[in-house]
Write a protein that holds these residues in place. Sequence first.
Motif, short mmCIF file in Angstrom:
data_model
loop_
_atom_site.label_atom_id
_atom_site.label_comp_id
_atom_site.label_asym_id
_atom_site.label_seq_id
_atom_site.Cartn_x
_atom_site.Cartn_y
_atom_site.Cartn_z
N ASP A 192 -7.67 11.32 -4.42
CA ASP A 192 -8.39 10.10 -4.78
C ASP A 192 -8.64 10.00 -6.28
O ASP A 192 -8.59 8.92 -6.84
N ARG A 193 -8.89 11.11 -6.92
CA ARG A 193 -9.24 11.07 -8.35
C ARG A 193 -8.07 10.60 -9.22
O ARG A 193 -8.29 10.21 -10.37
N ASP A 194 -6.84 10.64 -8.70
CA ASP A 194 -5.66 10.25 -9.47
C ASP A 194 -5.22 8.81 -9.22
O ASP A 194 -4.28 8.34 -9.87
N VAL A 195 -5.86 8.11 -8.30
CA VAL A 195 -5.39 6.80 -7.87
C VAL A 195 -5.28 5.82 -9.04
O VAL A 195 -4.25 5.17 -9.21
N GLU A 196 -6.31 5.70 -9.84
CA GLU A 196 -6.30 4.72 -10.93
C GLU A 196 -5.15 5.00 -11.92
O GLU A 196 -4.44 4.08 -12.33
N ASP A 197 -4.94 6.26 -12.27
CA ASP A 197 -3.86 6.60 -13.19
C ASP A 197 -2.49 6.30 -12.59
O ASP A 197 -1.59 5.80 -13.28
N ILE A 198 -2.33 6.61 -11.31
CA ILE A 198 -1.05 6.36 -10.64
C ILE A 198 -0.77 4.86 -10.58
O ILE A 198 0.33 4.41 -10.91
N VAL A 199 -1.76 4.08 -10.17
CA VAL A 199 -1.58 2.63 -10.07
C VAL A 199 -1.26 2.05 -11.45
O VAL A 199 -0.33 1.24 -11.59
N ASN A 200 -1.98 2.46 -12.48
CA ASN A 200 -1.71 1.96 -13.82
C ASN A 200 -0.31 2.31 -14.30
O ASN A 200 0.37 1.50 -14.93
N THR A 201 0.15 3.51 -14.00
CA THR A 201 1.50 3.93 -14.38
C THR A 201 2.56 3.08 -13.69
O THR A 201 3.52 2.63 -14.31
N VAL A 202 2.38 2.85 -12.39
CA VAL A 202 3.34 2.04 -11.65
C VAL A 202 3.35 0.61 -12.18
O VAL A 202 4.42 0.02 -12.40
N VAL A 203 2.18 0.02 -12.40
CA VAL A 203 2.10 -1.35 -12.92
C VAL A 203 2.78 -1.44 -14.28
O VAL A 203 3.59 -2.34 -14.54
N ASP A 204 2.46 -0.53 -15.19
CA ASP A 204 3.05 -0.56 -16.53
C ASP A 204 4.56 -0.38 -16.50
O ASP A 204 5.29 -0.99 -17.29
N THR A 205 5.06 0.43 -15.56
CA THR A 205 6.49 0.70 -15.47
C THR A 205 7.25 -0.42 -14.78
O THR A 205 8.36 -0.78 -15.18
N ALA A 206 6.65 -1.01 -13.75
CA ALA A 206 7.36 -1.99 -12.92
C ALA A 206 7.24 -3.42 -13.42
O ALA A 206 8.03 -4.27 -13.03
N ARG A 207 6.28 -3.71 -14.26
CA ARG A 207 6.03 -5.09 -14.69
C ARG A 207 7.21 -5.63 -15.51
O ARG A 207 7.64 -5.02 -16.47
N THR A 208 7.72 -6.78 -15.08
CA THR A 208 8.79 -7.46 -15.83
C THR A 208 8.25 -8.72 -16.50
O THR A 208 8.92 -9.27 -17.37
N GLY A 209 7.08 -9.19 -16.06
CA GLY A 209 6.53 -10.42 -16.61
C GLY A 209 6.99 -11.66 -15.87
O GLY A 209 6.64 -12.78 -16.24
N ARG A 210 7.77 -11.48 -14.83
CA ARG A 210 8.25 -12.61 -14.03
C ARG A 210 7.53 -12.66 -12.70
O ARG A 210 7.01 -11.65 -12.23
N ILE A 211 7.51 -13.85 -12.11
CA ILE A 211 6.93 -14.01 -10.79
C ILE A 211 7.66 -13.11 -9.81
O ILE A 211 8.89 -13.00 -9.85
N GLY A 212 6.90 -12.44 -8.95
CA GLY A 212 7.51 -11.59 -7.93
C GLY A 212 7.61 -10.13 -8.32
O GLY A 212 8.35 -9.37 -7.71
N ASP A 213 6.87 -9.73 -9.36
CA ASP A 213 6.91 -8.32 -9.76
C ASP A 213 6.46 -7.38 -8.65
O ASP A 213 6.87 -6.23 -8.61
N GLY A 214 5.64 -7.86 -7.73
CA GLY A 214 5.30 -7.04 -6.59
C GLY A 214 3.83 -6.87 -6.36
O GLY A 214 3.00 -7.49 -7.01
N LYS A 215 3.53 -5.99 -5.43
CA LYS A 215 2.15 -5.70 -5.04
C LYS A 215 2.02 -4.19 -4.86
O LYS A 215 2.98 -3.50 -4.55
N ILE A 216 0.80 -3.71 -5.04
CA ILE A 216 0.51 -2.30 -4.80
C ILE A 216 -0.62 -2.23 -3.79
O ILE A 216 -1.65 -2.88 -3.96
N TRP A 217 -0.40 -1.47 -2.73
CA TRP A 217 -1.44 -1.23 -1.73
C TRP A 217 -1.96 0.18 -1.92
O TRP A 217 -1.20 1.12 -2.04
#
Length: 66
Positions: free
Chosen positions: A25-50
């Motif tokens: 649990d303590r790593d969740v925020e860092d993992i989510v931020n890393t995925v968002v920063d890596t996966a973001r293209t700036g276009r509609i449909g970049d995705g969702k994280i659960w």
Amino acid sequence: MGNSGCGGALRSVFHAVGVAVGDDDRDVEDIVNTVVDTARTGRIGDGKIWVMPLHTVQRVRPVADP
């Protein structure tokens, strides 16, 4: 050929990618931020994280494995 409900034409094709990560649990925020920063293209449909609790993990192995 009939209309498949797509307005008569498929206007775009996309590829979906699924990633599953299990961690403390303590790593969740860092993992989510890393995925968002890596996966973001700036276009509609970049995705969702659960983010969901992981209660149990059960390994499935062939019977012959030790």
